[in-house]
Design a protein around this motif. Structure first.
Motif, PDB file in Angstrom:
ATOM      1  N   MET A   6      34.926  10.626 -28.414  1.00  2.33           N
ATOM      2  CA  MET A   6      36.176  10.360 -29.115  1.00  2.33           C
ATOM      3  C   MET A   6      37.069  11.577 -29.244  1.00  2.33           C
ATOM      4  SD  MET A   6      34.017   7.858 -31.553  1.00  2.33           S
ATOM      5  CE  MET A   6      32.957   9.198 -31.884  1.00  2.33           C
ATOM      6  N   ARG A   7      36.494  12.753 -29.294  1.00  4.23           N
ATOM      7  CA  ARG A   7      37.288  13.977 -29.451  1.00  4.23           C
ATOM      8  C   ARG A   7      38.216  14.204 -28.271  1.00  4.23           C
ATOM      9  NH1 ARG A   7      34.249  19.297 -29.954  1.00  4.23           N
ATOM     10  NH2 ARG A   7      36.160  20.200 -29.173  1.00  4.23           N
ATOM     11  N   THR A   8      37.938  13.579 -27.125  1.00  2.82           N
ATOM     12  CA  THR A   8      38.768  13.783 -25.933  1.00  2.82           C
ATOM     13  C   THR A   8      40.053  12.963 -25.967  1.00  2.82           C
ATOM     14  OG1 THR A   8      37.668  12.048 -24.644  1.00  2.82           O
ATOM     15  CG2 THR A   8      36.740  14.279 -24.517  1.00  2.82           C
ATOM     16  N   GLY A   9      40.155  12.018 -26.916  1.00  2.65           N
ATOM     17  CA  GLY A   9      41.356  11.201 -27.019  1.00  2.65           C
ATOM     18  C   GLY A   9      41.404  10.121 -25.949  1.00  2.65           C
ATOM     19  N   GLY A  10      42.554   9.528 -25.794  1.00  7.55           N
ATOM     20  CA  GLY A  10      42.738   8.489 -24.785  1.00  7.55           C
ATOM     21  C   GLY A  10      41.840   7.290 -25.029  1.00  7.55           C
ATOM     22  N   ALA A  11      41.335   6.716 -23.946  1.00  3.53           N
ATOM     23  CA  ALA A  11      40.500   5.518 -24.047  1.00  3.53           C
ATOM     24  C   ALA A  11      39.274   5.756 -24.919  1.00  3.53           C
ATOM     25  CB  ALA A  11      40.077   5.053 -22.658  1.00  3.53           C
ATOM     26  N   SER A  12      38.676   6.935 -24.831  1.00  2.00           N
ATOM     27  CA  SER A  12      37.477   7.224 -25.624  1.00  2.00           C
ATOM     28  C   SER A  12      37.754   7.266 -27.117  1.00  2.00           C
ATOM     29  CB  SER A  12      36.867   8.568 -25.199  1.00  2.00           C
ATOM     30  OG  SER A  12      36.291   8.455 -23.934  1.00  2.00           O
ATOM     31  N   ASP A  13      39.028   7.281 -27.489  1.00  4.12           N
ATOM     32  CA  ASP A  13      39.404   7.291 -28.896  1.00  4.12           C
ATOM     33  C   ASP A  13      40.071   5.981 -29.300  1.00  4.12           C
ATOM     34  OD1 ASP A  13      39.484   8.465 -31.416  1.00  4.12           O
ATOM     35  OD2 ASP A  13      41.439   9.389 -31.065  1.00  4.12           O
ATOM     36  N   GLY A  14      39.912   4.951 -28.471  1.00  4.52           N
ATOM     37  CA  GLY A  14      40.409   3.625 -28.816  1.00  4.52           C
ATOM     38  C   GLY A  14      41.765   3.266 -28.243  1.00  4.52           C
ATOM     39  N   PRO A  19      37.731  -1.097 -26.177  1.00  4.03           N
ATOM     40  CA  PRO A  19      37.259  -1.982 -27.259  1.00  4.03           C
ATOM     41  C   PRO A  19      36.938  -1.209 -28.541  1.00  4.03           C
ATOM     42  CG  PRO A  19      35.795  -2.088 -25.335  1.00  4.03           C
ATOM     43  CD  PRO A  19      36.870  -1.107 -25.024  1.00  4.03           C
ATOM     44  N   LYS A  20      37.529  -1.644 -29.641  1.00  2.75           N
ATOM     45  CA  LYS A  20      37.311  -0.990 -30.936  1.00  2.75           C
ATOM     46  C   LYS A  20      35.831  -1.045 -31.342  1.00  2.75           C
ATOM     47  CE  LYS A  20      41.621  -0.022 -31.804  1.00  2.75           C
ATOM     48  NZ  LYS A  20      42.100   1.324 -31.628  1.00  2.75           N
ATOM     49  N   ASP A  32      25.889  12.530 -38.475  1.00  2.74           N
ATOM     50  CA  ASP A  32      26.247  13.867 -38.006  1.00  2.74           C
ATOM     51  C   ASP A  32      26.573  13.858 -36.508  1.00  2.74           C
ATOM     52  OD1 ASP A  32      26.404  16.850 -38.224  1.00  2.74           O
ATOM     53  OD2 ASP A  32      24.678  16.712 -36.861  1.00  2.74           O
ATOM     54  N   GLN A  33      25.745  13.209 -35.716  1.00  5.78           N
ATOM     55  CA  GLN A  33      26.007  13.148 -34.270  1.00  5.78           C
ATOM     56  C   GLN A  33      27.344  12.462 -33.996  1.00  5.78           C
ATOM     57  OE1 GLN A  33      22.456  11.000 -33.336  1.00  5.78           O
ATOM     58  NE2 GLN A  33      21.360  12.822 -32.626  1.00  5.78           N
ATOM     59  N   TRP A  34      27.574  11.346 -34.675  1.00  7.55           N
ATOM     60  CA  TRP A  34      28.796  10.575 -34.426  1.00  7.55           C
ATOM     61  C   TRP A  34      30.030  11.378 -34.822  1.00  7.55           C
ATOM     62  CZ3 TRP A  34      28.525   7.037 -31.065  1.00  7.55           C
ATOM     63  CH2 TRP A  34      29.537   6.084 -30.913  1.00  7.55           C
ATOM     64  N   SER A  35      29.934  12.120 -35.930  1.00  4.17           N
ATOM     65  CA  SER A  35      31.097  12.916 -36.348  1.00  4.17           C
ATOM     66  C   SER A  35      31.344  14.063 -35.369  1.00  4.17           C
ATOM     67  CB  SER A  35      30.934  13.426 -37.775  1.00  4.17           C
ATOM     68  OG  SER A  35      29.934  14.404 -37.848  1.00  4.17           O
ATOM     69  N   ARG A  36      30.274  14.637 -34.796  1.00  2.00           N
ATOM     70  CA  ARG A  36      30.464  15.703 -33.804  1.00  2.00           C
ATOM     71  C   ARG A  36      31.052  15.169 -32.503  1.00  2.00           C
ATOM     72  NH1 ARG A  36      25.299  18.655 -32.801  1.00  2.00           N
ATOM     73  NH2 ARG A  36      24.232  16.885 -33.713  1.00  2.00           N
ATOM     74  N   LEU A  37      30.838  13.897 -32.191  1.00  2.00           N
ATOM     75  CA  LEU A  37      31.470  13.304 -31.010  1.00  2.00           C
ATOM     76  C   LEU A  37      32.962  13.087 -31.238  1.00  2.00           C
ATOM     77  CD1 LEU A  37      28.859  10.613 -29.908  1.00  2.00           C
ATOM     78  CD2 LEU A  37      29.308  12.830 -28.856  1.00  2.00           C
ATOM     79  N   ALA A  38      33.349  12.920 -32.497  1.00  2.00           N
ATOM     80  CA  ALA A  38      34.748  12.632 -32.828  1.00  2.00           C
ATOM     81  C   ALA A  38      35.559  13.871 -33.174  1.00  2.00           C
ATOM     82  CB  ALA A  38      34.801  11.641 -33.986  1.00  2.00           C
ATOM     83  N   SER A  39      34.915  14.893 -33.725  1.00  2.08           N
ATOM     84  CA  SER A  39      35.638  16.035 -34.264  1.00  2.08           C
ATOM     85  C   SER A  39      36.203  16.948 -33.177  1.00  2.08           C
ATOM     86  CB  SER A  39      34.713  16.859 -35.166  1.00  2.08           C
ATOM     87  OG  SER A  39      35.374  18.035 -35.585  1.00  2.08           O
TER      88      SER A  39
END
Length: 111
Positions: A6-14, A19-20, A32-39
């Motif tokens: 998710m941190r990369t933006g674009g499709a990976s960020d919705g 798909p949401k 913790d893992q999920w937040s590090r993928l987004a941050s």
């Protein structure tokens, strides 16, 4: 299984019709893992480590998951797994599993 970076933006960020539902934290990922993928503020190495950990856990078989849990919790710990298909058919399956857990804990305690 999808592990969006998710941190990369674009499709990976919705965006772009991604798909949401794929952005919801799966059971095999920690908060913790999920937040590090987004941050976007997390060090890249931390996000990379989280991505690898999530993918590895996503690919675990039930015996592998039990071994990992026993290794971290101790061999004398009782682990109860409620297993279902990847695609849950009954709408209330998750609610049922969540209702069972506290009742087992109340009846069995730390046995």
């Amino acid at each position: 299984k999808v592990v969006p970076l998710m941190r990369t933006g674009g499709a990976s960020d919705g965006e772009l019709g991604f798909p949401k539902a794929a952005l919801k934290k799966p059971s095999y990922a920690t908060e913790d893992q999920w937040s590090r993928l987004a941050s976007k503020d997390a060090p890249v190495e931390d996000s990379a480590e989280a991505a690898v950990d999530v993918v590895v856990r996503a690919m675990e078989s039930p015996p592998e998951a039990a071994h990992r849990l026993r290794s971290s919790m101790g061999n004398d710990t009782t682990i109860v797994c409620i297993v279902s298909e990847a695609e849950v058919e009954a709408a209330d399956s998750e609610a049922l599993a969540k209702a069972i857990a506290p009742q087992l804990d109340a009846q069995m305690g730390s046995r």
